[in-house]
Design a protein around this motif. Sequence first.
Motif, PDB file in Angstrom:
ATOM      1  N   ASP A  36      -2.526  -2.411   0.718  1.00 11.95           N
ATOM      2  CA  ASP A  36      -2.912  -2.084   2.184  1.00 11.95           C
ATOM      3  C   ASP A  36      -1.634  -1.557   3.004  1.00 11.95           C
ATOM      4  OD1 ASP A  36      -1.536  -4.334   2.912  1.00 11.95           O
ATOM      5  OD2 ASP A  36      -3.277  -5.784   2.970  1.00 11.95           O
ATOM      6  N   LEU A  37      -2.152  -0.700   3.824  1.00 15.13           N
ATOM      7  CA  LEU A  37      -0.934   0.041   4.721  1.00 15.13           C
ATOM      8  C   LEU A  37      -0.769  -1.049   6.072  1.00 15.13           C
ATOM      9  CD1 LEU A  37      -2.093   3.474   4.293  1.00 15.13           C
ATOM     10  CD2 LEU A  37      -0.037   2.710   3.289  1.00 15.13           C
ATOM     11  N   PHE A  38       0.459  -1.268   6.514  1.00 17.76           N
ATOM     12  CA  PHE A  38       0.793  -1.945   7.754  1.00 17.76           C
ATOM     13  C   PHE A  38       0.260  -3.359   7.616  1.00 17.76           C
ATOM     14  CE2 PHE A  38      -0.079   2.649   8.803  1.00 17.76           C
ATOM     15  CZ  PHE A  38       1.472   3.115   8.728  1.00 17.76           C
ATOM     16  N   GLY A  39      -0.179  -3.657   6.546  1.00 18.15           N
ATOM     17  CA  GLY A  39      -0.665  -4.923   6.312  1.00 18.15           C
ATOM     18  C   GLY A  39      -1.970  -5.292   6.891  1.00 18.15           C
ATOM     19  N   SER A  40      -2.787  -4.278   7.048  1.00 16.33           N
ATOM     20  CA  SER A  40      -4.211  -4.490   7.607  1.00 16.33           C
ATOM     21  C   SER A  40      -5.279  -3.266   7.302  1.00 16.33           C
ATOM     22  CB  SER A  40      -4.171  -4.646   9.253  1.00 16.33           C
ATOM     23  OG  SER A  40      -3.581  -3.535   9.873  1.00 16.33           O
ATOM     24  N   ILE A  41      -4.816  -2.200   6.681  1.00 16.64           N
ATOM     25  CA  ILE A  41      -5.680  -1.083   6.507  1.00 16.64           C
ATOM     26  C   ILE A  41      -5.641  -0.927   4.915  1.00 16.64           C
ATOM     27  CG2 ILE A  41      -6.023   1.299   6.799  1.00 16.64           C
ATOM     28  CD1 ILE A  41      -4.290   1.247   9.391  1.00 16.64           C
ATOM     29  N   PRO A  42      -6.646  -1.366   4.015  1.00 17.07           N
ATOM     30  CA  PRO A  42      -6.664  -1.356   2.716  1.00 17.07           C
ATOM     31  C   PRO A  42      -6.866   0.142   2.411  1.00 17.07           C
ATOM     32  CG  PRO A  42      -8.700  -2.319   3.758  1.00 17.07           C
ATOM     33  CD  PRO A  42      -7.634  -2.261   4.554  1.00 17.07           C
ATOM     34  N   ILE A  43      -6.216   0.381   1.303  1.00 17.82           N
ATOM     35  CA  ILE A  43      -6.443   1.998   0.709  1.00 17.82           C
ATOM     36  C   ILE A  43      -7.690   2.311   0.113  1.00 17.82           C
ATOM     37  CG2 ILE A  43      -4.004   2.490   0.447  1.00 17.82           C
ATOM     38  CD1 ILE A  43      -4.382   2.072  -2.449  1.00 17.82           C
ATOM     39  N   ALA A  44      -8.556   0.989  -0.243  1.00 16.42           N
ATOM     40  CA  ALA A  44      -9.740   1.242  -0.580  1.00 16.42           C
ATOM     41  C   ALA A  44     -10.761   1.201   0.383  1.00 16.42           C
ATOM     42  CB  ALA A  44     -10.165  -0.006  -1.638  1.00 16.42           C
ATOM     43  N   GLY A  45     -10.434   1.043   1.702  1.00 19.89           N
ATOM     44  CA  GLY A  45     -11.381   1.185   2.556  1.00 19.89           C
ATOM     45  C   GLY A  45     -12.019   2.429   3.131  1.00 19.89           C
ATOM     46  N   THR A  46     -13.197   2.557   3.540  1.00 22.46           N
ATOM     47  CA  THR A  46     -13.770   3.933   3.963  1.00 22.46           C
ATOM     48  C   THR A  46     -14.247   3.812   5.316  1.00 22.46           C
ATOM     49  OG1 THR A  46     -16.239   3.176   3.283  1.00 22.46           O
ATOM     50  CG2 THR A  46     -14.338   4.199   1.733  1.00 22.46           C
ATOM     51  N   GLY A  89       0.927  -1.224  -0.043  1.00 24.11           N
ATOM     52  CA  GLY A  89       0.118   0.056  -0.013  1.00 24.11           C
ATOM     53  C   GLY A  89       0.903   1.179   0.065  1.00 24.11           C
ATOM     54  N   ALA A  90       2.290   1.159   0.570  1.00 26.47           N
ATOM     55  CA  ALA A  90       2.952   2.362   0.726  1.00 26.47           C
ATOM     56  C   ALA A  90       3.342   2.897  -0.879  1.00 26.47           C
ATOM     57  CB  ALA A  90       4.230   2.179   1.332  1.00 26.47           C
ATOM     58  N   SER A  91       3.677   1.945  -1.483  1.00 25.98           N
ATOM     59  CA  SER A  91       3.930   2.455  -2.978  1.00 25.98           C
ATOM     60  C   SER A  91       2.923   3.023  -3.722  1.00 25.98           C
ATOM     61  CB  SER A  91       4.435   1.098  -3.742  1.00 25.98           C
ATOM     62  OG  SER A  91       3.786   0.052  -3.944  1.00 25.98           O
ATOM     63  N   TRP A  92       1.700   2.428  -3.722  1.00 19.11           N
ATOM     64  CA  TRP A  92       0.638   2.951  -4.267  1.00 19.11           C
ATOM     65  C   TRP A  92       0.134   4.272  -3.603  1.00 19.11           C
ATOM     66  CZ3 TRP A  92      -0.735   1.741  -8.878  1.00 19.11           C
ATOM     67  CH2 TRP A  92      -0.570   0.558  -9.556  1.00 19.11           C
ATOM     68  N   LEU A  93       0.173   4.461  -2.370  1.00 16.08           N
ATOM     69  CA  LEU A  93      -0.205   5.705  -1.809  1.00 16.08           C
ATOM     70  C   LEU A  93       0.758   6.724  -2.162  1.00 16.08           C
ATOM     71  CD1 LEU A  93      -2.649   6.264   0.207  1.00 16.08           C
ATOM     72  CD2 LEU A  93      -1.093   5.985   2.149  1.00 16.08           C
ATOM     73  N   LEU A  94       1.971   6.307  -2.134  1.00 16.01           N
ATOM     74  CA  LEU A  94       3.014   7.536  -2.506  1.00 16.01           C
ATOM     75  C   LEU A  94       3.002   7.781  -4.151  1.00 16.01           C
ATOM     76  CD1 LEU A  94       6.369   6.365  -0.835  1.00 16.01           C
ATOM     77  CD2 LEU A  94       4.683   8.365  -0.096  1.00 16.01           C
ATOM     78  N   SER A  95       2.221   6.913  -4.719  1.00 11.42           N
ATOM     79  CA  SER A  95       1.957   7.352  -6.161  1.00 11.42           C
ATOM     80  C   SER A  95       0.727   8.352  -6.125  1.00 11.42           C
ATOM     81  CB  SER A  95       1.677   5.967  -7.058  1.00 11.42           C
ATOM     82  OG  SER A  95       2.606   5.189  -6.982  1.00 11.42           O
ATOM     83  N   ILE A  96      -0.138   8.174  -5.282  1.00 13.33           N
ATOM     84  CA  ILE A  96      -1.241   9.063  -5.072  1.00 13.33           C
ATOM     85  C   ILE A  96      -0.688  10.383  -4.827  1.00 13.33           C
ATOM     86  CG2 ILE A  96      -3.126   9.665  -3.920  1.00 13.33           C
ATOM     87  CD1 ILE A  96      -4.065   6.613  -3.758  1.00 13.33           C
ATOM     88  N   VAL A  97       0.336  10.420  -3.773  1.00 14.43           N
ATOM     89  CA  VAL A  97       0.837  11.580  -3.499  1.00 14.43           C
ATOM     90  C   VAL A  97       1.659  12.343  -4.724  1.00 14.43           C
ATOM     91  CG1 VAL A  97       2.688  12.897  -1.919  1.00 14.43           C
ATOM     92  CG2 VAL A  97       1.008  11.296  -0.955  1.00 14.43           C
ATOM     93  N   GLY A  98       2.352  11.527  -5.328  1.00 15.81           N
ATOM     94  CA  GLY A  98       2.852  11.958  -6.691  1.00 15.81           C
ATOM     95  C   GLY A  98       1.910  12.582  -7.784  1.00 15.81           C
ATOM     96  N   LEU A  99       0.927  11.883  -7.832  1.00 16.99           N
ATOM     97  CA  LEU A  99      -0.143  12.452  -8.592  1.00 16.99           C
ATOM     98  C   LEU A  99      -0.639  13.758  -8.171  1.00 16.99           C
ATOM     99  CD1 LEU A  99      -2.504  12.168 -10.785  1.00 16.99           C
ATOM    100  CD2 LEU A  99      -3.696  11.337  -9.175  1.00 16.99           C
ATOM    101  N   GLY A 147     -10.477  -3.983   6.996  1.00 19.17           N
ATOM    102  CA  GLY A 147      -9.535  -3.522   7.962  1.00 19.17           C
ATOM    103  C   GLY A 147     -10.253  -3.307   9.329  1.00 19.17           C
ATOM    104  N   GLY A 148     -11.511  -3.153   9.574  1.00 19.84           N
ATOM    105  CA  GLY A 148     -12.321  -2.880  10.574  1.00 19.84           C
ATOM    106  C   GLY A 148     -11.914  -1.373  11.400  1.00 19.84           C
ATOM    107  N   ILE A 149     -11.424  -1.603  12.859  1.00 21.63           N
ATOM    108  CA  ILE A 149     -11.435  -0.262  13.431  1.00 21.63           C
ATOM    109  C   ILE A 149     -10.089   0.210  13.138  1.00 21.63           C
ATOM    110  CG2 ILE A 149     -10.057  -1.781  15.237  1.00 21.63           C
ATOM    111  CD1 ILE A 149     -12.573   1.071  15.922  1.00 21.63           C
TER     112      ILE A 149
END
Length: 353
Positions: free
Chosen positions: A153-163, A40-50, A170-172
Amino acid sequence: MIDFFSSIGGFIMTPLYYVVSGIMIGFHEVLSTFMDPEGGASWLLSIVGLTVVIRALLIPLFVKQIKSSRNMALIQPQIRELQKKYGHDRERFAQESMKLYKETGTNPFASCLPLLVQMPIFFALFRMIDQASNGNPRGFLSDLQARQFGNADLFGSIPIAGTLINPEPGGIEVRILAVVLVLAMTATTFLTQRQLMSKNMPPEALNGPYAKQQKMLLYVLPPVFAIGGVAFPIGVLVYWTTTNLWTMGQQFYIIRRNPAPGTPAAQAKEERDREKRVRKGLEDATPAGTSGTPGGVATATETEPAPRERQQPKRQTRSERTRTAANGGKPTAAAARPGSPPRKHPQKSKKRR
């Protein structure tokens, strides 16, 4: 009718899918050389680059927005005069206002341009994340890249598609991160608008119609984004928070370097320029109007008059000294007048017999 609007939306959004996905894939390819391409870190940083690329492209529009906001603030006294003169005739008031805008080079709608341009990109990113999580690639994304993007996902449990309202799986943890990002997005929106009003608007413009519009945006936009943010994916929240931080920094730089006249930012710039001239030795450090001493306190040398030079007594002739002695030590009228020539008394000639 629904199919018609869907086709129109697809016609508008399809090019944006290619633009957004192309920029993200470029950053992701670079980041994948030293990061996990499925993480998730590589895709999240790609969003920051965008975000950085989009905001860099929007710099001309942003500069135009700041200049328009400054001009709108400066012409508020003239707008109030037009209101007093044509307040009973709205059509005439609108005509005169547009004439004033044209003469001063002010576009009242320029302040909305960056936001209007970003909204389609925002929705394109939203749809790309949503569709990628369902395995449907958009734009230049391949099937593999779409699966990586949708399942990252971030940290192995937080999907970047979660809301916030749909945190699974990811839950809580998803909810906590989503709340933090929604608060950050709301706070940066509020602070950016407040920075513009408190630093780059003259005092006489704070009570005009433009100031009322800015105050409305100041208190309306953050709750709107906060309410809408509960349905935004983590990746979209990161995009919007990053663009707010960029806007805040860019606005701070422009206001600091080119503030509107008569504003607190202009006064601060004058003080900084004066301190710079003092450091270079181009100007005296003592503020104007002071006596040249620290704090403007005059010294005794500056306040007390210089002692007068003692005048030496005028030299008297022998006859004047004789008359002064005969007068009891008091100088005669002629001697009492400094600078007057001594009186010459005629001497009676004695005839020698």
